[in-house]
Design an enzyme around this catalytic site. Structure first.
Site, PDB file in Angstrom:
ATOM      1  N   HIS A 137     116.056  19.005  92.974  1.00  0.00           N
ATOM      2  CA  HIS A 137     114.958  19.666  92.273  1.00  0.00           C
ATOM      3  C   HIS A 137     115.544  20.759  91.392  1.00  0.00           C
ATOM      4  O   HIS A 137     116.329  21.593  91.872  1.00  0.00           O
ATOM      5  CB  HIS A 137     114.005  20.350  93.262  1.00  0.00           C
ATOM      6  CG  HIS A 137     113.239  19.433  94.145  1.00  0.00           C
ATOM      7  ND1 HIS A 137     111.969  18.997  93.827  1.00  0.00           N
ATOM      8  CD2 HIS A 137     113.548  18.882  95.339  1.00  0.00           C
ATOM      9  CE1 HIS A 137     111.527  18.215  94.800  1.00  0.00           C
ATOM     10  NE2 HIS A 137     112.471  18.128  95.730  1.00  0.00           N
ATOM     11  N   HIS A 179     117.878  13.366  95.906  1.00  0.00           N
ATOM     12  CA  HIS A 179     117.404  13.952  94.656  1.00  0.00           C
ATOM     13  C   HIS A 179     117.601  15.465  94.659  1.00  0.00           C
ATOM     14  O   HIS A 179     117.649  16.091  95.706  1.00  0.00           O
ATOM     15  CB  HIS A 179     115.948  13.599  94.372  1.00  0.00           C
ATOM     16  CG  HIS A 179     114.973  14.001  95.428  1.00  0.00           C
ATOM     17  ND1 HIS A 179     114.865  13.349  96.636  1.00  0.00           N
ATOM     18  CD2 HIS A 179     114.040  14.981  95.461  1.00  0.00           C
ATOM     19  CE1 HIS A 179     113.902  13.905  97.351  1.00  0.00           C
ATOM     20  NE2 HIS A 179     113.399  14.916  96.669  1.00  0.00           N
ATOM     21  N   ASP A 186     108.838  16.307  87.504  1.00  0.00           N
ATOM     22  CA  ASP A 186     108.085  16.143  88.746  1.00  0.00           C
ATOM     23  C   ASP A 186     106.602  16.142  88.389  1.00  0.00           C
ATOM     24  O   ASP A 186     106.138  17.029  87.670  1.00  0.00           O
ATOM     25  CB  ASP A 186     108.418  17.305  89.697  1.00  0.00           C
ATOM     26  CG  ASP A 186     107.890  17.101  91.102  1.00  0.00           C
ATOM     27  OD1 ASP A 186     106.712  16.707  91.255  1.00  0.00           O
ATOM     28  OD2 ASP A 186     108.649  17.360  92.048  1.00  0.00           O
TER      29      ASP A 186
END
Length: 129
Positions: free
Chosen positions: A95, A93, A29
């Site tokens: 994390h 998605h 990220d």
């Protein structure tokens, strides 16, 4: 219109790639909560994680687990946190966030890394896959 993640999958936008197979991609990220914050995505653009076909969903979780184990070996942390929020990018998605405390999961505290630090970190995590 393609999501930013689809543009990453298609190579239109660069990323700090951690892992990839025919169905999934993991990358750091660029606005991380903590050093090592990684995103795992299906290459197929589907907005909500629960709209994924069951096989693709289960595959994403398995892929994410493999990546999380590598992040955990690379970045000093108490554990790897997992979050699925899904509001910021219309592409399912996961994390993976190295945690020292609960504030690392709040998406309010961010860390900064240089390009060189991102590249070094991505290589280090890759070596632990």
């Amino acid at each position: 219109m393609s999501s930013i993640f689809t543009k990453i999958v298609n190579g239109e936008i660069p990323c700090y790639k951690i892992a990839e197979d025919e169905n999934y991609l993991a990358f750091l990220d660029v606005n991380p909560n903590a050093k090592g914050h990684t995103l795992c995505i299906p290459k197929q653009e589907i907005d909500s994680i629960f709209d994924l076909e069951e096989e693709l969903y289960l595959g994403l979780m398995k892929f994410s687990r493999t990546v999380a184990k590598a992040v955990e070996k690379t970045v000093e942390c108490k554990r790897i946190g997992v979050a699925v929020v899904g509001l910021e990018v219309p592409h399912a998605h996961v994390h993976l966030i190295p945690l020292q405390d609960m504030d690392d999961m709040r998406f309010q505290r961010k860390v900064s890394l240089t390009k060189e630090e991102f590249l070094e970190l991505a290589k280090a995590i890759q070596s632990n896959l």
